[in-house]
Enzyme design. Structure first.
Site, PDB file in Angstrom:
ATOM      1  N   HIS A 157      34.247  20.415  25.511  1.00 12.97           N
ATOM      2  CA  HIS A 157      35.325  20.780  24.577  1.00 12.97           C
ATOM      3  C   HIS A 157      36.457  21.574  25.241  1.00 12.97           C
ATOM      4  O   HIS A 157      37.466  21.857  24.592  1.00 12.97           O
ATOM      5  CB  HIS A 157      34.776  21.600  23.410  1.00 12.97           C
ATOM      6  CG  HIS A 157      33.771  20.864  22.582  1.00 12.97           C
ATOM      7  ND1 HIS A 157      34.018  19.625  22.034  1.00 12.97           N
ATOM      8  CD2 HIS A 157      32.500  21.187  22.208  1.00 12.97           C
ATOM      9  CE1 HIS A 157      32.946  19.216  21.359  1.00 12.97           C
ATOM     10  NE2 HIS A 157      32.011  20.142  21.458  1.00 12.97           N
ATOM     11  N   ASP A 192      26.664  13.547  23.618  1.00 11.56           N
ATOM     12  CA  ASP A 192      26.513  14.758  22.799  1.00 11.56           C
ATOM     13  C   ASP A 192      26.945  14.409  21.369  1.00 11.56           C
ATOM     14  O   ASP A 192      27.775  13.516  21.167  1.00 11.56           O
ATOM     15  CB  ASP A 192      27.435  15.840  23.390  1.00 11.56           C
ATOM     16  CG  ASP A 192      27.335  17.189  22.700  1.00 11.56           C
ATOM     17  OD1 ASP A 192      26.716  18.106  23.267  1.00 11.56           O
ATOM     18  OD2 ASP A 192      27.902  17.331  21.593  1.00 11.56           O
ATOM     19  N   HIS A 194      28.836  15.865  19.432  1.00 14.00           N
ATOM     20  CA  HIS A 194      30.257  16.163  19.193  1.00 14.00           C
ATOM     21  C   HIS A 194      31.136  15.349  20.144  1.00 14.00           C
ATOM     22  O   HIS A 194      30.769  15.134  21.304  1.00 14.00           O
ATOM     23  CB  HIS A 194      30.538  17.642  19.431  1.00 14.00           C
ATOM     24  CG  HIS A 194      29.708  18.567  18.598  1.00 14.00           C
ATOM     25  ND1 HIS A 194      28.526  19.105  19.047  1.00 14.00           N
ATOM     26  CD2 HIS A 194      29.890  19.023  17.336  1.00 14.00           C
ATOM     27  CE1 HIS A 194      28.016  19.882  18.093  1.00 14.00           C
ATOM     28  NE2 HIS A 194      28.818  19.843  17.040  1.00 14.00           N
ATOM     29  N   ASP A 281      21.949  17.930  21.133  1.00 14.36           N
ATOM     30  CA  ASP A 281      22.269  18.186  19.728  1.00 14.36           C
ATOM     31  C   ASP A 281      22.357  16.893  18.907  1.00 14.36           C
ATOM     32  O   ASP A 281      22.666  16.928  17.720  1.00 14.36           O
ATOM     33  CB  ASP A 281      23.530  19.049  19.571  1.00 14.36           C
ATOM     34  CG  ASP A 281      24.692  18.573  20.404  1.00 14.36           C
ATOM     35  OD1 ASP A 281      24.611  17.462  20.973  1.00 14.36           O
ATOM     36  OD2 ASP A 281      25.698  19.310  20.483  1.00 14.36           O
TER      37      ASP A 281
HETATM   38 ZN   LIG Z   1      27.644  19.232  20.995  1.00 18.78          ZN
END
Ligand SMILES: [Zn+2]
Length: 338
Positions: A157, A192, A194, A281
């Site tokens: 991120h 992941d 996200h 995750d």
């Molecule tokens: Zn994540």
């Protein structure tokens, strides 16, 4: 397969996490590193300490002013007196350039959301996580087929000039640039849960690094502002960004359907090497997960990526269900077949 980790990665200890209108207990905690290290111990696998390769590879990805902020912000902030909190966190959000006058102005500019406070040890941990990614990349440059970087805090991120989503230095982007010393065409595959908007932003106008992400739909889910299917790159990078979002509540079959699309795109691109962003995750019990991938699914994921038979650097991203991190790591390594 060589795996890299530095004990300093466990020092960063965030105290604040603002999300969906609430202050919440932070999730990206030192226990994540401890549990992943425990996983290595249980597997009887060695973790090597990365050498210090310095800042050059990190500066290839990130803005120098931003890196300077990460190194100095906590001292500058805490020197202002007891009225200031004990970690650097913005209450002013801007993405536009501002004059950077004062630590609060710099914080507004360089911290993109409420999940990336800067404490006394944040820079040290982020720096050594990046060094783990650099060391893994050098192992592959030197002829190893694969290498693993236990990076904590995670990185995907982190934008060129902003922290966000628990991330400060974009370890995968750093790894991709290091690999380009030998391998011209790189794919960054990110599974992941996200979307890695930092990776997307950094390589959005480039055709030599193809970012492919399988993730939960970013509508009302982090990173919120990016990760949609119509984001396909710009300029020379047009066609070299592939987002494969999954509806919230999806079961494992949807994940493998998207992964299959990703693997076909990789085969068509014919990269010289792969950076694999692995986040646990996606696991069904993870507090961040919006999908239901099982431990057996994590093994299958690693197996399928492994079958690409490419030189590969694996970079650890998220995973916040602490107790199952050792088992999921073991399943992942089993799937890799190393
Ligand atoms: Zn994540």
């Amino acid at each position: 397969m060589k795996s890299f980790y530095h004990p300093n990665e466990a020092l960063h200890h965030p105290k604040t996490y603002l999300s969906r209108g609430q202050m919440r207990p932070p999730q990206e905690l030192p226990i994540r590193a401890a549990k992943l290290v425990e996983g290595f111990e249980r597997m009887n696998r060695l973790l090597l300490e990365p050498k210090d390769h310095g800042l050059d590879a990190i500066l290839n990805v990130h803005d120098a002013g931003y890196l300077d902020f990460l190194q100095t912000a906590w001292k500058e902030w805490t020197a202002l007196g007891p009225d200031w909190g004990d970690e650097v966190m913005s209450n002013v959000y801007v993405r536009e350039r501002n004059p950077l006058r004062g630590i609060l102005g710099k914080t507004a500019r360089y911290l993109a959301d409420g999940s990336c406070p800067v404490g006394e040890h944040t820079w040290t941990s982020a720096y050594w996580a990046a060094q783990a990614a650099i060391a893994a990349s050098h192992a592959v440059l030197a002829g190893d087929k694969r290498a693993f970087a236990l990076c904590r805090p995670p990185g995907h991120h982190a934008r060129r000039d902003a922290a966000g989503g628990f991330c400060y230095i974009n370890n995968a982007a750093v790894a991709a640039n290091v690999l380009q010393q030998r391998y011209a065409k790189i794919v960054i595959l990110d599974t992941d849960v996200h979307h890695g908007q930092g990776v997307q932003e950094i390589f959005y106008d480039r055709s030599d690094v193809f970012y492919i992400s399988v993730h939960a739909d970013p509508t009302n889910f982090y990173p919120v502002v990016a990760g949609f299917e119509d984001e396909t790159g710009t300029g020379a990078g047009l066609g070299f960004n592939l987002n494969l979002p999954m509806p919230h509540g999806s079961d494992e079959s949807v994940f493998f359907n998207r992964l299959n699309t990703a693997l076909k795109a990789i085969e068509a691109y014919q990269p010289d090497a792969l950076v694999f962003c692995s986040g646990f995750d996606i696991y069904e019990e993870d507090p961040q997960s919006k999908v239901r991938v099982t431990t057996a699914g994590i093994e299958r994921l690693a197996q399928q990526v492994s079958q690409l038979n490419l030189p590969m650097v694996i970079v650890q991203e998220g995973g916040y269900h602490y107790d199952t991190l050792p088992d999921n790591l073991a399943a992942f390594f089993k799937g890799l077949g190393v």
